[in-house]
Design a protein around this motif. Sequence first.
Motif, PDB file in Angstrom:
ATOM      1  N   PRO A   1     -24.492  80.678 -26.928  1.00  0.00           N
ATOM      2  CA  PRO A   1     -24.816  82.072 -26.577  1.00  0.00           C
ATOM      3  C   PRO A   1     -26.254  82.414 -26.940  1.00  0.00           C
ATOM      4  CG  PRO A   1     -23.562  82.016 -28.608  1.00  0.00           C
ATOM      5  CD  PRO A   1     -23.579  80.602 -28.090  1.00  0.00           C
ATOM      6  N   ALA A   2     -26.778  83.428 -26.287  1.00  0.00           N
ATOM      7  CA  ALA A   2     -28.132  83.883 -26.592  1.00  0.00           C
ATOM      8  C   ALA A   2     -28.185  84.375 -28.034  1.00  0.00           C
ATOM      9  CB  ALA A   2     -28.529  85.004 -25.642  1.00  0.00           C
ATOM     10  N   PRO A   3     -29.253  84.061 -28.746  1.00  0.00           N
ATOM     11  CA  PRO A   3     -29.364  84.528 -30.132  1.00  0.00           C
ATOM     12  C   PRO A   3     -29.532  86.040 -30.180  1.00  0.00           C
ATOM     13  CG  PRO A   3     -31.426  83.544 -29.421  1.00  0.00           C
ATOM     14  CD  PRO A   3     -30.434  83.284 -28.330  1.00  0.00           C
ATOM     15  N   PRO A   4     -29.207  86.655 -31.307  1.00  0.00           N
ATOM     16  CA  PRO A   4     -29.337  88.111 -31.409  1.00  0.00           C
ATOM     17  C   PRO A   4     -30.785  88.562 -31.408  1.00  0.00           C
ATOM     18  CG  PRO A   4     -28.765  87.168 -33.537  1.00  0.00           C
ATOM     19  CD  PRO A   4     -28.667  86.053 -32.544  1.00  0.00           C
ATOM     20  N   THR A   5     -31.014  89.730 -30.863  1.00  0.00           N
ATOM     21  CA  THR A   5     -32.320  90.387 -30.937  1.00  0.00           C
ATOM     22  C   THR A   5     -32.240  91.444 -32.026  1.00  0.00           C
ATOM     23  OG1 THR A   5     -32.724  90.035 -28.578  1.00  0.00           O
ATOM     24  CG2 THR A   5     -34.040  91.721 -29.686  1.00  0.00           C
ATOM     25  N   LEU A   6     -33.078  91.320 -33.032  1.00  0.00           N
ATOM     26  CA  LEU A   6     -33.003  92.203 -34.198  1.00  0.00           C
ATOM     27  C   LEU A   6     -34.091  93.263 -34.150  1.00  0.00           C
ATOM     28  CD1 LEU A   6     -32.348  89.524 -36.953  1.00  0.00           C
ATOM     29  CD2 LEU A   6     -30.684  91.074 -35.928  1.00  0.00           C
ATOM     30  N   ALA A   7     -33.706  94.503 -34.444  1.00  0.00           N
ATOM     31  CA  ALA A   7     -34.683  95.580 -34.561  1.00  0.00           C
ATOM     32  C   ALA A   7     -35.569  95.335 -35.781  1.00  0.00           C
ATOM     33  CB  ALA A   7     -33.957  96.916 -34.684  1.00  0.00           C
ATOM     34  N   ASP A   8     -36.737  95.936 -35.773  1.00  0.00           N
ATOM     35  CA  ASP A   8     -37.659  95.783 -36.904  1.00  0.00           C
ATOM     36  C   ASP A   8     -36.977  96.197 -38.203  1.00  0.00           C
ATOM     37  OD1 ASP A   8     -39.625  94.938 -35.201  1.00  0.00           O
ATOM     38  OD2 ASP A   8     -40.661  96.877 -35.100  1.00  0.00           O
ATOM     39  N   GLY A   9     -37.099  95.358 -39.211  1.00  0.00           N
ATOM     40  CA  GLY A   9     -36.551  95.667 -40.525  1.00  0.00           C
ATOM     41  C   GLY A   9     -35.095  95.308 -40.715  1.00  0.00           C
ATOM     42  N   ILE A  10     -34.449  94.755 -39.688  1.00  0.00           N
ATOM     43  CA  ILE A  10     -33.026  94.399 -39.759  1.00  0.00           C
ATOM     44  C   ILE A  10     -32.886  92.882 -39.850  1.00  0.00           C
ATOM     45  CG2 ILE A  10     -30.792  94.493 -38.617  1.00  0.00           C
ATOM     46  CD1 ILE A  10     -31.764  97.205 -39.576  1.00  0.00           C
ATOM     47  N   THR A  11     -32.074  92.428 -40.775  1.00  0.00           N
ATOM     48  CA  THR A  11     -31.740  91.011 -40.897  1.00  0.00           C
ATOM     49  C   THR A  11     -30.218  90.874 -40.936  1.00  0.00           C
ATOM     50  OG1 THR A  11     -31.852  91.099 -43.314  1.00  0.00           O
ATOM     51  CG2 THR A  11     -33.869  90.460 -42.142  1.00  0.00           C
ATOM     52  N   ILE A  12     -29.733  89.679 -40.667  1.00  0.00           N
ATOM     53  CA  ILE A  12     -28.288  89.418 -40.735  1.00  0.00           C
ATOM     54  C   ILE A  12     -28.064  88.253 -41.680  1.00  0.00           C
ATOM     55  CG2 ILE A  12     -26.234  88.671 -39.473  1.00  0.00           C
ATOM     56  CD1 ILE A  12     -27.304  90.071 -37.019  1.00  0.00           C
ATOM     57  N   ARG A  13     -27.117  88.402 -42.573  1.00  0.00           N
ATOM     58  CA  ARG A  13     -26.752  87.323 -43.489  1.00  0.00           C
ATOM     59  C   ARG A  13     -25.250  87.284 -43.679  1.00  0.00           C
ATOM     60  NH1 ARG A  13     -25.258  89.009 -48.559  1.00  0.00           N
ATOM     61  NH2 ARG A  13     -26.052  90.996 -49.369  1.00  0.00           N
ATOM     62  N   THR A  14     -24.781  86.185 -44.254  1.00  0.00           N
ATOM     63  CA  THR A  14     -23.359  86.017 -44.550  1.00  0.00           C
ATOM     64  C   THR A  14     -23.023  86.710 -45.864  1.00  0.00           C
ATOM     65  OG1 THR A  14     -23.376  83.899 -43.403  1.00  0.00           O
ATOM     66  CG2 THR A  14     -21.515  84.330 -44.864  1.00  0.00           C
ATOM     67  N   ALA A  15     -21.862  87.328 -45.928  1.00  0.00           N
ATOM     68  CA  ALA A  15     -21.452  88.042 -47.132  1.00  0.00           C
ATOM     69  C   ALA A  15     -21.225  87.083 -48.297  1.00  0.00           C
ATOM     70  CB  ALA A  15     -20.169  88.835 -46.861  1.00  0.00           C
TER      71      ALA A  15
ATOM     72  N   ASP B   1     -11.764  84.264 -44.488  1.00  0.00           N
ATOM     73  CA  ASP B   1     -12.847  83.276 -44.476  1.00  0.00           C
ATOM     74  C   ASP B   1     -14.173  84.015 -44.615  1.00  0.00           C
ATOM     75  OD1 ASP B   1     -14.722  81.323 -44.075  1.00  0.00           O
ATOM     76  OD2 ASP B   1     -13.896  80.594 -42.177  1.00  0.00           O
ATOM     77  N   PRO B   2     -14.683  84.147 -45.839  1.00  0.00           N
ATOM     78  CA  PRO B   2     -15.913  84.921 -46.043  1.00  0.00           C
ATOM     79  C   PRO B   2     -17.128  84.330 -45.341  1.00  0.00           C
ATOM     80  CG  PRO B   2     -15.313  83.718 -48.035  1.00  0.00           C
ATOM     81  CD  PRO B   2     -14.157  83.593 -47.093  1.00  0.00           C
ATOM     82  N   SER B   3     -17.047  83.051 -44.937  1.00  0.00           N
ATOM     83  CA  SER B   3     -18.178  82.472 -44.208  1.00  0.00           C
ATOM     84  C   SER B   3     -18.282  83.048 -42.797  1.00  0.00           C
ATOM     85  CB  SER B   3     -18.045  80.945 -44.144  1.00  0.00           C
ATOM     86  OG  SER B   3     -16.968  80.550 -43.319  1.00  0.00           O
ATOM     87  N   LEU B   4     -17.261  83.843 -42.397  1.00  0.00           N
ATOM     88  CA  LEU B   4     -17.289  84.529 -41.108  1.00  0.00           C
ATOM     89  C   LEU B   4     -17.408  86.043 -41.276  1.00  0.00           C
ATOM     90  CD1 LEU B   4     -14.623  82.476 -39.113  1.00  0.00           C
ATOM     91  CD2 LEU B   4     -17.076  82.616 -38.639  1.00  0.00           C
ATOM     92  N   TRP B   5     -17.897  86.469 -42.426  1.00  0.00           N
ATOM     93  CA  TRP B   5     -18.191  87.875 -42.673  1.00  0.00           C
ATOM     94  C   TRP B   5     -19.707  88.039 -42.669  1.00  0.00           C
ATOM     95  CZ3 TRP B   5     -14.864  91.206 -46.428  1.00  0.00           C
ATOM     96  CH2 TRP B   5     -13.515  91.128 -46.051  1.00  0.00           C
ATOM     97  N   PHE B   6     -20.205  88.859 -41.749  1.00  0.00           N
ATOM     98  CA  PHE B   6     -21.645  88.995 -41.562  1.00  0.00           C
ATOM     99  C   PHE B   6     -22.101  90.429 -41.823  1.00  0.00           C
ATOM    100  CE2 PHE B   6     -20.052  85.815 -38.431  1.00  0.00           C
ATOM    101  CZ  PHE B   6     -20.484  84.698 -39.126  1.00  0.00           C
ATOM    102  N   MET B   7     -23.275  90.547 -42.421  1.00  0.00           N
ATOM    103  CA  MET B   7     -23.817  91.845 -42.799  1.00  0.00           C
ATOM    104  C   MET B   7     -25.193  92.028 -42.178  1.00  0.00           C
ATOM    105  SD  MET B   7     -22.850  91.394 -46.835  1.00  0.00           S
ATOM    106  CE  MET B   7     -23.531  92.967 -47.339  1.00  0.00           C
ATOM    107  N   ALA B   8     -25.390  93.162 -41.512  1.00  0.00           N
ATOM    108  CA  ALA B   8     -26.713  93.540 -41.020  1.00  0.00           C
ATOM    109  C   ALA B   8     -27.390  94.358 -42.106  1.00  0.00           C
ATOM    110  CB  ALA B   8     -26.593  94.341 -39.729  1.00  0.00           C
ATOM    111  N   MET B   9     -28.538  93.901 -42.559  1.00  0.00           N
ATOM    112  CA  MET B   9     -29.216  94.521 -43.695  1.00  0.00           C
ATOM    113  C   MET B   9     -30.479  95.254 -43.249  1.00  0.00           C
ATOM    114  SD  MET B   9     -27.147  93.546 -46.070  1.00  0.00           S
ATOM    115  CE  MET B   9     -28.094  94.207 -47.462  1.00  0.00           C
ATOM    116  N   ALA B  10     -30.640  96.466 -43.760  1.00  0.00           N
ATOM    117  CA  ALA B  10     -31.887  97.214 -43.611  1.00  0.00           C
ATOM    118  C   ALA B  10     -32.500  97.278 -45.007  1.00  0.00           C
ATOM    119  CB  ALA B  10     -31.622  98.613 -43.076  1.00  0.00           C
ATOM    120  N   GLY B  11     -33.283  96.262 -45.322  1.00  0.00           N
ATOM    121  CA  GLY B  11     -33.749  96.123 -46.696  1.00  0.00           C
ATOM    122  C   GLY B  11     -32.580  95.744 -47.583  1.00  0.00           C
TER     123      GLY B  11
END
Length: 333
Positions: free
Chosen positions: A169-183, A225-235
Motif C-alpha cells: 500500500p501507499a505509505p502514509p502522508t504525514l502533516a507537519d509535526g505529526i509522527t507515527i510510532r508503535t505503542a 498484540d501491542p505491536s499492532l497498536w499505533f499512535m499518531a504523535m504531535a510532539g
Amino acid sequence: MMDAIIGLNSLPEGFKTRAPQLTDGAAIAALVNAEAMNDGARQDTGIDDVTNDWDHEGIDPAQDAWVVCASDGEIVGYEIILNARSDGHFSIDGYVHPAYKNLGIGTHLLRLIEARVRQRINDSPEPAHVTLVANTFGTNTLSRQLFGAEGYAVVRQFWRMEIDMDAPPAPPTLADGITIRTAVVGQDDVDIFNTFQDSFADHWDFSPPTYESWRKGRFETAFFDPSLWFMAMAGNTVAGVALCRVRPDQSGWINTLGVRREYRKRGIASALLRHAFGEFYRRGNINVGLGVDTQSLTGATRVYEGAGMHVTANFNAYEKTIRSGEHPEQDIL
C-alpha cells in the motif's frame, strides 16, 4: 424455572437450553461463522472471540448467556448480554444456525435475554432509560422479521469495510509535526485510553468506560498484540490511535481508529489507516477490515473509501425500550 415464570414459548421437542461451558467455545464460534457464511460475510470468529465476551465486566455467562442444543447435543443457538452499562444500555448478541431457522429458537433466546435484563433492571437506577440493543446483518430478512415481532426498531446502521491488497500500500502522508510510532505497553496505556475517550466522545451512543474496565477488555485478551497498536504523535501529545489485531482467518482488523477533535482535518486518520495497512501487508495479512457508523460525524466513511476500502456487509442496530426514562434523544431510521 425461568421459562415457567415468564411464560416463554417452549422450544421444539428435543431441543434444550443451558448455560455455555468453557468447552463450548469452538462450537459457538462455528455457529457464528455458519451464520456469517449464510449472510455472505467473512467467517473470522475464533474461540477467543467467544470466550473474551464471557470476561466482560458485569457479565456472568452462567446467568447472562445461553446455548440451545439439538437432540444430538449440537449447539444450534446462542445468546449473550455483551455489555451491561450503568446508564441502562444492554448490548446483546445472538445467533441461530441457518439449518435451524423458523423453529422459534431465535424468539426463545430473545425472550430469555429480555427476561434476564428485567431481573437485572435494579442495577440501572431510576430514572435511567433501559434498552436492549442488538446488531444483525441488514440483509437478513428473518432477523428483521424477528426483531420487529419482538418490538425492536432500527436506530442505526453500520458498515463493515475491507481492503484486499495485492501490492504494497501507499505509505502514509504525514502533516507537519505529526509522527507515527508503535505503542509501548506500560508507558502509553493511560495516554491511549485518554485519546480513545476524547476521540469517541461525540460518537453515537458512546458511554465512557472506566480505565480499569477498558484495560481489561483490551489488554487481558488472547488476541492482544501491542505491536499492532499505533499512535499518531504531535510532539509529546497523542493526537490519534489505531488499535489493531489479527483475526483467526488471518485477516487484519482495525478495532479502534480515533483522532482527538483538535487534531482532525489534518489527514491523521488516513495516515494511521495507511500505516496499519503497511504493517499488515508486511506480515502477510492482505485483507484488512473495520466497522464504521454510516452516520459518523467525523466523515469516517469518506476517509476509508479514500484509502481504498469498500463496503462488504451492512448491519442494523435494533433497539427495544424495557423501561422509559431519561436518555439522549436518538433518531429512528
